[in-house]
Write a protein that holds these residues in place. Structure first.
Motif, PDB file in Angstrom:
ATOM      1  N   HIS A   1       1.093  -0.984   0.228  1.00  0.00           N
ATOM      2  CA  HIS A   1      -0.238  -0.140   0.207  1.00  0.00           C
ATOM      3  C   HIS A   1       0.640   1.485   0.473  1.00  0.00           C
ATOM      4  N   ASN A   2      -0.405   2.321  -0.174  1.00  0.00           N
ATOM      5  CA  ASN A   2       1.023   3.459  -0.180  1.00  0.00           C
ATOM      6  C   ASN A   2       0.274   4.196  -0.071  1.00  0.00           C
ATOM      7  N   ASP A   3       0.716   5.662  -0.014  1.00  0.00           N
ATOM      8  CA  ASP A   3      -0.181   7.117   1.107  1.00  0.00           C
ATOM      9  C   ASP A   3      -1.051   7.435  -0.121  1.00  0.00           C
ATOM     10  N   GLN A   4      -1.014   7.064  -1.621  1.00  0.00           N
ATOM     11  CA  GLN A   4      -1.493   7.693  -2.622  1.00  0.00           C
ATOM     12  C   GLN A   4      -3.220   6.658  -2.460  1.00  0.00           C
ATOM     13  N   ASP A   5      -3.358   5.941  -1.545  1.00  0.00           N
ATOM     14  CA  ASP A   5      -4.382   5.477  -1.261  1.00  0.00           C
ATOM     15  C   ASP A   5      -4.396   4.430  -2.323  1.00  0.00           C
ATOM     16  N   ARG A   6      -3.954   3.615  -2.968  1.00  0.00           N
ATOM     17  CA  ARG A   6      -3.697   2.517  -3.197  1.00  0.00           C
ATOM     18  C   ARG A   6      -3.265   1.539  -3.144  1.00  0.00           C
ATOM     19  N   GLY A   7      -2.966   0.127  -3.934  1.00  0.00           N
ATOM     20  CA  GLY A   7      -2.645  -1.074  -2.538  1.00  0.00           C
ATOM     21  C   GLY A   7      -3.297  -2.198  -3.318  1.00  0.00           C
ATOM     22  N   ARG A   8      -3.018  -2.972  -3.083  1.00  0.00           N
ATOM     23  CA  ARG A   8      -3.470  -4.647  -3.491  1.00  0.00           C
ATOM     24  C   ARG A   8      -3.395  -5.397  -2.066  1.00  0.00           C
ATOM     25  N   SER A   9      -3.644  -6.308  -1.397  1.00  0.00           N
ATOM     26  CA  SER A   9      -3.719  -7.358  -0.857  1.00  0.00           C
ATOM     27  C   SER A   9      -4.102  -9.540  -1.344  1.00  0.00           C
ATOM     28  N   VAL A  10      -2.910  -9.751  -0.757  1.00  0.00           N
ATOM     29  CA  VAL A  10      -2.593 -10.918  -1.927  1.00  0.00           C
ATOM     30  C   VAL A  10      -2.397 -12.157  -1.053  1.00  0.00           C
ATOM     31  N   VAL A  11      -2.822 -13.462  -0.853  1.00  0.00           N
ATOM     32  CA  VAL A  11      -3.155 -14.290  -0.215  1.00  0.00           C
ATOM     33  C   VAL A  11      -3.259 -15.603  -1.026  1.00  0.00           C
ATOM     34  N   GLY A  12      -2.106 -16.740  -0.891  1.00  0.00           N
ATOM     35  CA  GLY A  12      -1.590 -17.649  -1.714  1.00  0.00           C
ATOM     36  C   GLY A  12      -1.871 -19.192  -0.822  1.00  0.00           C
ATOM     37  N   VAL A  13      -2.873 -19.935  -0.707  1.00  0.00           N
ATOM     38  CA  VAL A  13      -3.481 -21.093  -0.544  1.00  0.00           C
ATOM     39  C   VAL A  13      -4.237 -21.935  -1.169  1.00  0.00           C
ATOM     40  N   ASP A  14      -3.387 -23.416  -0.653  1.00  0.00           N
ATOM     41  CA  ASP A  14      -4.727 -24.493  -0.869  1.00  0.00           C
ATOM     42  C   ASP A  14      -4.189 -24.920  -2.747  1.00  0.00           C
ATOM     43  N   GLY A  15      -3.597 -23.488  -3.043  1.00  0.00           N
ATOM     44  CA  GLY A  15      -3.581 -23.654  -5.355  1.00  0.00           C
ATOM     45  C   GLY A  15      -4.513 -22.847  -5.578  1.00  0.00           C
ATOM     46  N   MET A  16      -4.777 -21.450  -4.585  1.00  0.00           N
ATOM     47  CA  MET A  16      -5.601 -20.334  -4.981  1.00  0.00           C
ATOM     48  C   MET A  16      -5.303 -19.273  -4.637  1.00  0.00           C
ATOM     49  N   LEU A  17      -5.277 -18.304  -5.494  1.00  0.00           N
ATOM     50  CA  LEU A  17      -4.770 -16.815  -5.062  1.00  0.00           C
ATOM     51  C   LEU A  17      -6.080 -16.318  -4.715  1.00  0.00           C
ATOM     52  N   TYR A  18      -5.799 -15.982  -3.807  1.00  0.00           N
ATOM     53  CA  TYR A  18      -7.212 -14.858  -3.811  1.00  0.00           C
ATOM     54  C   TYR A  18      -6.815 -12.993  -3.589  1.00  0.00           C
ATOM     55  N   ALA A  19      -7.168 -12.472  -4.157  1.00  0.00           N
ATOM     56  CA  ALA A  19      -5.959 -10.686  -4.439  1.00  0.00           C
ATOM     57  C   ALA A  19      -7.763 -10.019  -4.132  1.00  0.00           C
ATOM     58  N   LYS A  20      -6.716  -8.619  -3.698  1.00  0.00           N
ATOM     59  CA  LYS A  20      -7.871  -7.814  -3.580  1.00  0.00           C
ATOM     60  C   LYS A  20      -7.406  -6.338  -4.010  1.00  0.00           C
ATOM     61  N   LEU A  21      -7.700  -5.020  -4.624  1.00  0.00           N
ATOM     62  CA  LEU A  21      -7.155  -4.171  -4.717  1.00  0.00           C
ATOM     63  C   LEU A  21      -8.100  -2.963  -3.881  1.00  0.00           C
ATOM     64  N   GLU A  22      -7.340  -2.151  -3.526  1.00  0.00           N
ATOM     65  CA  GLU A  22      -7.612  -1.145  -2.486  1.00  0.00           C
ATOM     66  C   GLU A  22      -9.642  -0.834  -2.900  1.00  0.00           C
ATOM     67  N   HIS A  23     -10.430  -0.862  -1.462  1.00  0.00           N
ATOM     68  CA  HIS A  23     -10.893   0.020  -1.957  1.00  0.00           C
ATOM     69  C   HIS A  23     -12.366  -1.252  -2.647  1.00  0.00           C
ATOM     70  N   ARG A  24     -11.612  -2.521  -2.977  1.00  0.00           N
ATOM     71  CA  ARG A  24     -12.779  -3.826  -4.206  1.00  0.00           C
ATOM     72  C   ARG A  24     -13.126  -4.957  -3.112  1.00  0.00           C
ATOM     73  N   PRO A  25     -13.598  -5.787  -3.961  1.00  0.00           N
ATOM     74  CA  PRO A  25     -14.050  -6.672  -2.797  1.00  0.00           C
ATOM     75  C   PRO A  25     -12.543  -8.096  -2.856  1.00  0.00           C
ATOM     76  N   TRP A  26     -13.171  -8.756  -2.319  1.00  0.00           N
ATOM     77  CA  TRP A  26     -11.829  -9.642  -2.512  1.00  0.00           C
ATOM     78  C   TRP A  26     -12.167 -10.653  -3.642  1.00  0.00           C
ATOM     79  N   THR A  27     -10.916 -11.322  -4.410  1.00  0.00           N
ATOM     80  CA  THR A  27     -11.591 -12.617  -5.200  1.00  0.00           C
ATOM     81  C   THR A  27     -10.598 -13.733  -5.483  1.00  0.00           C
ATOM     82  N   PHE A  28     -10.912 -14.319  -6.118  1.00  0.00           N
ATOM     83  CA  PHE A  28     -10.203 -15.645  -6.143  1.00  0.00           C
ATOM     84  C   PHE A  28     -10.393 -16.499  -7.155  1.00  0.00           C
ATOM     85  N   HIS A  29      -8.988 -17.080  -8.014  1.00  0.00           N
ATOM     86  CA  HIS A  29      -8.919 -18.199  -9.105  1.00  0.00           C
ATOM     87  C   HIS A  29      -7.809 -18.967  -8.744  1.00  0.00           C
TER      88      HIS A  29
END
Length: 206
Positions: A22-50
């Motif tokens: 994350h940066n101070d311009q209100d942008r960023g991402r969160s990523v989680v890798g579990v059980d062969g699935m990749l979960y990702a979330k951009l700032e102010h957006r919902p979590w998705t997985f694939h």
């Protein structure tokens, strides 16, 4: 800039990790890798997985790991660099080396005089870097800088940054990396062939 990543014991499908950028311009991402699935979330957006289908997450993890290297490399042309032994501050109680950067005429790393970096002028900078003496891996970094860049069609530009990083082993009692509970499947467009069959139905050519 805030970067945080953590690793858990790998599962049968591969590595198990969580990454925050994350940066101070209100942008960023969160990523989680579990059980062969990749979960990702951009700032102010919902979590998705694939399912993990590429190694793009490895590039994001490399970015996080190299943040300390990139910050020090940027500061070195304008810094005086000193180093001293740090007994017992390395990995597993081994020896470390503490590197300090202060304003002054510093070393010139490869490529420092190329491109826009050759026009950078620092008005303030400081960095404290702890490195493991045995492996050379960085353990902690606190760096700040204020700088300006001359030239360009937009005229002089100014900037500042802070980088604070720590590398530490996960404690046994620390929570495991878990998949987000509110994640939804990543929307996908139908493949052209499948979409053609669905739209044309019995009219489609055999």
């Amino acid at each position: 800039m805030c970067i945080r990543d953590s690793w858990d014991t790998p599962d049968d499908a591969g590595p198990r990790f969580a990454l925050e950028q994350h940066n101070d311009q209100d942008r960023g991402r969160s990523v989680v890798g579990v059980d062969g699935m990749l979960y990702a979330k951009l700032e102010h957006r919902p979590w998705t997985f694939h399912p993990v289908e590429s190694n793009v997450h490895e590039m994001w993890l490399d970015d996080a790991w190299r943040a300390a290297h990139d910050a020090v490399l940027f500061l070195m042309p304008g810094a005086t660099v000193t180093a001293k032994a740090a007994p017992g501050e390395g990995w597993n109680g081994g020896d470390g080396v503490r590197v300090t950067l202060e304003p002054g005429q510093g070393l010139q790393p490869p490529g420092a005089s190329e491109g826009w970096r050759s026009r950078v002028a620092f008005s303030a900078l400081s960095a404290d870097l702890l490195v493991d003496a045995n492996s050379g891996a960085w353990i902690s970094l606190d760096a700040t800088a204020t700088y300006s860049v001359e030239g360009g069609s937009a005229g002089p530009l100014s900037g500042q940054f802070e980088v604070h990083g720590r590398v530490a082993t996960t404690l046994p009692e620390a929570p495991s990396v878990l998949a987000p509970q509110d994640a939804v499947a990543l929307p996908e467009r139908h493949r052209y062939e499948e979409e053609r069959k669905r739209l044309l139905g019995d009219l489609a050519a055999p």
